[in-house]
Design an enzyme around this catalytic site. Structure first.
Site, PDB file in Angstrom:
ATOM      1  N   LYS A  14       0.813  -1.215   0.000  1.00 60.01           N
ATOM      2  CA  LYS A  14       0.000   0.000   0.000  1.00 60.01           C
ATOM      3  C   LYS A  14       0.855   1.278   0.000  1.00 60.01           C
ATOM      4  O   LYS A  14       0.615   2.175  -0.802  1.00 60.01           O
ATOM      5  CB  LYS A  14      -0.848  -0.054   1.270  1.00 60.01           C
ATOM      6  CG  LYS A  14      -2.042   0.802   1.315  1.00 60.01           C
ATOM      7  CD  LYS A  14      -3.009   0.333   2.413  1.00 60.01           C
ATOM      8  CE  LYS A  14      -2.378  -0.132   3.702  1.00 60.01           C
ATOM      9  NZ  LYS A  14      -1.884   0.947   4.563  1.00 60.01           N
ATOM     10  N   ARG A  90      -9.093   3.081   9.364  1.00 61.60           N
ATOM     11  CA  ARG A  90      -8.652   1.770   9.838  1.00 61.60           C
ATOM     12  C   ARG A  90      -9.655   1.123  10.780  1.00 61.60           C
ATOM     13  O   ARG A  90      -9.439  -0.009  11.194  1.00 61.60           O
ATOM     14  CB  ARG A  90      -7.344   1.959  10.597  1.00 61.60           C
ATOM     15  CG  ARG A  90      -6.130   1.432   9.838  1.00 61.60           C
ATOM     16  CD  ARG A  90      -4.989   1.583  10.778  1.00 61.60           C
ATOM     17  NE  ARG A  90      -3.819   0.853  10.530  1.00 61.60           N
ATOM     18  CZ  ARG A  90      -2.765   1.293   9.861  1.00 61.60           C
ATOM     19  NH1 ARG A  90      -2.819   2.427   9.238  1.00 61.60           N
ATOM     20  NH2 ARG A  90      -1.683   0.571   9.795  1.00 61.60           N
ATOM     21  N   ARG A 129      11.726  -6.491   5.671  1.00 61.73           N
ATOM     22  CA  ARG A 129      11.822  -5.264   4.882  1.00 61.73           C
ATOM     23  C   ARG A 129      12.493  -4.121   5.639  1.00 61.73           C
ATOM     24  O   ARG A 129      12.507  -4.076   6.857  1.00 61.73           O
ATOM     25  CB  ARG A 129      10.424  -4.820   4.425  1.00 61.73           C
ATOM     26  CG  ARG A 129       9.563  -4.263   5.528  1.00 61.73           C
ATOM     27  CD  ARG A 129       8.216  -3.804   4.988  1.00 61.73           C
ATOM     28  NE  ARG A 129       7.449  -3.144   6.034  1.00 61.73           N
ATOM     29  CZ  ARG A 129       6.228  -2.642   5.875  1.00 61.73           C
ATOM     30  NH1 ARG A 129       5.626  -2.741   4.704  1.00 61.73           N
ATOM     31  NH2 ARG A 129       5.611  -2.046   6.868  1.00 61.73           N
ATOM     32  N   ARG A 160      11.667  -0.835  10.698  1.00 57.61           N
ATOM     33  CA  ARG A 160      10.601  -0.286  11.537  1.00 57.61           C
ATOM     34  C   ARG A 160      10.449  -1.144  12.783  1.00 57.61           C
ATOM     35  O   ARG A 160      10.429  -2.363  12.691  1.00 57.61           O
ATOM     36  CB  ARG A 160       9.275  -0.254  10.775  1.00 57.61           C
ATOM     37  CG  ARG A 160       9.121   1.003   9.954  1.00 57.61           C
ATOM     38  CD  ARG A 160       7.904   0.968   9.087  1.00 57.61           C
ATOM     39  NE  ARG A 160       6.677   0.613   9.804  1.00 57.61           N
ATOM     40  CZ  ARG A 160       5.464   0.676   9.250  1.00 57.61           C
ATOM     41  NH1 ARG A 160       5.329   1.080   8.006  1.00 57.61           N
ATOM     42  NH2 ARG A 160       4.409   0.335   9.935  1.00 57.61           N
ATOM     43  N   ARG A 171      -0.328  -6.831  14.162  1.00 63.64           N
ATOM     44  CA  ARG A 171      -0.852  -5.863  13.182  1.00 63.64           C
ATOM     45  C   ARG A 171      -1.821  -6.546  12.225  1.00 63.64           C
ATOM     46  O   ARG A 171      -2.845  -5.975  11.842  1.00 63.64           O
ATOM     47  CB  ARG A 171       0.296  -5.211  12.417  1.00 63.64           C
ATOM     48  CG  ARG A 171       1.057  -4.223  13.289  1.00 63.64           C
ATOM     49  CD  ARG A 171       2.379  -3.852  12.698  1.00 63.64           C
ATOM     50  NE  ARG A 171       2.243  -3.095  11.477  1.00 63.64           N
ATOM     51  CZ  ARG A 171       3.174  -3.024  10.543  1.00 63.64           C
ATOM     52  NH1 ARG A 171       4.307  -3.677  10.678  1.00 63.64           N
ATOM     53  NH2 ARG A 171       2.980  -2.305   9.467  1.00 63.64           N
TER      54      ARG A 171
END
Ligand code: AMP
Length: 216
Positions: A14, A90, A129, A160, A171
């Site tokens: 996204k 969200r 990532r 992150r 998440r």
């Protein structure tokens, strides 16, 4: 070009797609996650308020996010800027808040694009990532390391803190529990299209461009 609400689970690409589409169409890329992470990095009041929540992979309060978005969309409306939303709404109250806010501000219906990716692929992508500190560019670990310059813009890459495996699962759970309901609310209010998020980023961009160019 219509305003766009980009939806999809964490790891669906996204953020990457949002940055590309916004650049291609001169839309303002509004990423609530990036706004909050910057506030944490800058040590602002907002940053101190949300730091622990971001760390755990939970969600910041609806009231805080709705105030932030009302202010942001009102400002963009005054500037005559088109926008692309990434990471908002969200929760069901946020989705209802968005529908109401756009009606209040007299902003026409955005197109909602839902990027779909199977769960195993999401976990694989999120756990490996690196993200850049400037514009949410994402690189796979292995292609670069923590602290290397981003191949797209040169800003330092970092892992992150919410991309650790325990947090990744939390998440995804939060996404299923809270965010999927948004898609239904948005789909009832605005045109909604689903796009296959598997494949190279450029291929996914082409798919999204294709649906945005057609009637929806
Ligand atoms: P993201 O970069 O979109 O994955 O967002 C990173 C984190 O920021 C999330 O895990 C949440 O803690 C917080 N966050 C971002 N957007 C929202 C939102 N719309 N509502 C609540 N929390 C959010």
């Amino acid at each position: 070009m219509p305003n766009v609400v980009l939806m999809g689970p964490p790891g669906s690409g996204k953020g990457t797609q949002a940055a590309r589409l916004a650049a291609n169409h001169s839309l303002r890329h509004v990423s609530t996650g990036e706004i909050l992470r910057r506030a944490v990095r800058d040590g602002t009041d907002l940053g101190r308020q949300v730091e622990n929540i971001l760390q755990s992979g939970g969600l910041v309060s609806d009231d805080l996010i709705l105030d932030l978005m009302r202010e942001t969309l009102g400002r963009l409306q005054a500037e005559g800027r088109g926008w692309l939303l990434d990471g908002f709404p969200r929760t069901a109250p946020q989705a209802e808040g968005l529908v109401e806010m756009l009606a209040d501000l007299g902003i026409e219906a955005p197109v909602v694009v839902l990027i779909e990716v199977p769960e195993e692929e999401l976990v694989r992508r999120l756990s490996g990532r690196l993200t850049c500190t400037a514009d949410n560019h994402v690189v796979a670990r292995g292609e670069a390391e923590d602290g290397d310059p981003c191949p797209e813009c040169g800003a330092p890459l970092y892992i992150r803190s919410d991309d650790k495996p325990e947090t990744v699962r939390n998440r995804l759970r939060v996404y299923h529990e809270k965010t999927e309901a948004c898609t239904e609310i948005l789909g009832a209010a605005f045109p909604l299209v689903k796009v296959d998020g598997l494949g190279a980023p450029a291929t996914v961009t082409e798919r999204i461009e294709g649906v945005l160019a057609s009637d929806h």
